[in-house]
Enzyme design. Structure first.
Site, PDB file in Angstrom:
ATOM      1  N   HIS A  50      36.989  41.076  38.977  1.00 28.93           N
ATOM      2  CA  HIS A  50      36.904  42.528  39.032  1.00 28.93           C
ATOM      3  C   HIS A  50      35.612  42.943  39.716  1.00 28.93           C
ATOM      4  O   HIS A  50      34.702  42.126  39.906  1.00 28.93           O
ATOM      5  CB  HIS A  50      37.000  43.140  37.625  1.00 28.93           C
ATOM      6  CG  HIS A  50      35.871  42.783  36.719  1.00 28.93           C
ATOM      7  ND1 HIS A  50      35.962  41.832  35.732  1.00 28.93           N
ATOM      8  CD2 HIS A  50      34.609  43.250  36.656  1.00 28.93           C
ATOM      9  CE1 HIS A  50      34.813  41.736  35.104  1.00 28.93           C
ATOM     10  NE2 HIS A  50      33.962  42.586  35.641  1.00 28.93           N
TER      11      HIS A  50
HETATM   12  P1  TYD Z   1      35.896  41.471  30.929  1.00 30.75           P
HETATM   13  O1  TYD Z   1      34.799  42.329  31.458  1.00 30.75           O
HETATM   14  O2  TYD Z   1      37.236  41.589  31.563  1.00 30.75           O
HETATM   15  O3  TYD Z   1      35.432  39.952  30.920  1.00 30.75           O
HETATM   16  P2  TYD Z   1      35.205  38.896  32.122  1.00 30.75           P
HETATM   17  O4  TYD Z   1      34.843  39.659  33.351  1.00 30.75           O
HETATM   18  O5  TYD Z   1      34.117  38.021  31.634  1.00 30.75           O
HETATM   19  O6  TYD Z   1      36.438  38.100  32.326  1.00 30.75           O
HETATM   20  O7  TYD Z   1      36.000  41.744  29.358  1.00 30.75           O
HETATM   21  C1  TYD Z   1      36.839  40.978  28.526  1.00 30.75           C
HETATM   22  C2  TYD Z   1      37.308  41.868  27.376  1.00 30.75           C
HETATM   23  O8  TYD Z   1      36.182  42.311  26.602  1.00 30.75           O
HETATM   24  C3  TYD Z   1      38.033  43.112  27.855  1.00 30.75           C
HETATM   25  O9  TYD Z   1      39.118  43.361  26.956  1.00 30.75           O
HETATM   26  C4  TYD Z   1      37.026  44.215  27.689  1.00 30.75           C
HETATM   27  C5  TYD Z   1      36.136  43.734  26.553  1.00 30.75           C
HETATM   28  N1  TYD Z   1      34.740  44.184  26.690  1.00 30.75           N
HETATM   29  C6  TYD Z   1      34.226  45.125  25.820  1.00 30.75           C
HETATM   30  O10 TYD Z   1      34.913  45.640  24.915  1.00 30.75           O
HETATM   31  N2  TYD Z   1      32.932  45.530  25.949  1.00 30.75           N
HETATM   32  C7  TYD Z   1      32.120  45.009  26.925  1.00 30.75           C
HETATM   33  O11 TYD Z   1      30.923  45.379  27.028  1.00 30.75           O
HETATM   34  C8  TYD Z   1      32.657  44.020  27.824  1.00 30.75           C
HETATM   35  C9  TYD Z   1      31.819  43.407  28.910  1.00 30.75           C
HETATM   36  C10 TYD Z   1      33.978  43.638  27.671  1.00 30.75           C
END
Ligand code: TYD
Length: 132
Positions: A50
């Site tokens: 992303h």
């Molecule tokens: P995501 O940012 O998609 O993780 P990565 O980029 O490491 O794969 O986040 C994973 C999950 O955690 C998603 O459901 C959103 C949640 N999340 C939060 O609730 N708060 C946060 O600060 C972050 C970074 C993620």
């Protein structure tokens, strides 16, 4: 443009060990609003996929290692994060993918904004459209 240099986080070292400070107005390229950390990832796991419309972040492997690939739509740069005194800066509108997590990897991320799902771009084609 992706900055190829890692940010040097000065460690305060003495006979007991080392200490690193992340402090607003000192060694962070933005005002800190949020910190989270990623750990316990299987080596075959890939994360991220992303970009963010406004969010700026730094990421540092507090222990272990992983690879962070950054993509500004024109160039892709891979960073090996394996040192708790070296952070990668991830600007707004940069696509990121993380892979090759060691079993002991703890990846700390410091961010400029609170969590906001509407700031995410999770589709690569939409990311490319947004930067052009
Ligand atoms: P995501 O940012 O998609 O993780 P990565 O980029 O490491 O794969 O986040 C994973 C999950 O955690 C998603 O459901 C959103 C949640 N999340 C939060 O609730 N708060 C946060 O600060 C972050 C970074 C993620």
């Amino acid at each position: 443009m992706i900055k190829k240099d890692l940010i040097d986080l000065k460690a305060i070292c003495d006979s007991r060990g080392s200490l690193v400070v992340l402090e607003n107005g000192n060694n962070l390229p933005f005002e800190l609003k949020r910190v989270y950390y990623i750990f316990g990832n299987d080596n075959s796991v890939e994360r991220g996929f992303h970009a963010h419309k406004e969010l700026q972040q730094i990421a540092v492997a507090l222990s272990g290692s992983c690879v962070m690939m950054l993509d500004d739509g024109e160039q892709k740069v891979e960073f090996l994060l394996n040192n708790p005194t070296k952070a990668v800066f991830i600007d707004k509108m940069i696509w990121r993918e993380m892979k090759d997590f060691s079993p002991d990897c703890v990846l700390l991320v410091a961010a400029s904004m609170k969590y906001n799902e509407s700031d995410y771009i999770r589709d690569y084609d939409e990311f490319l459209k947004n930067i052009n």
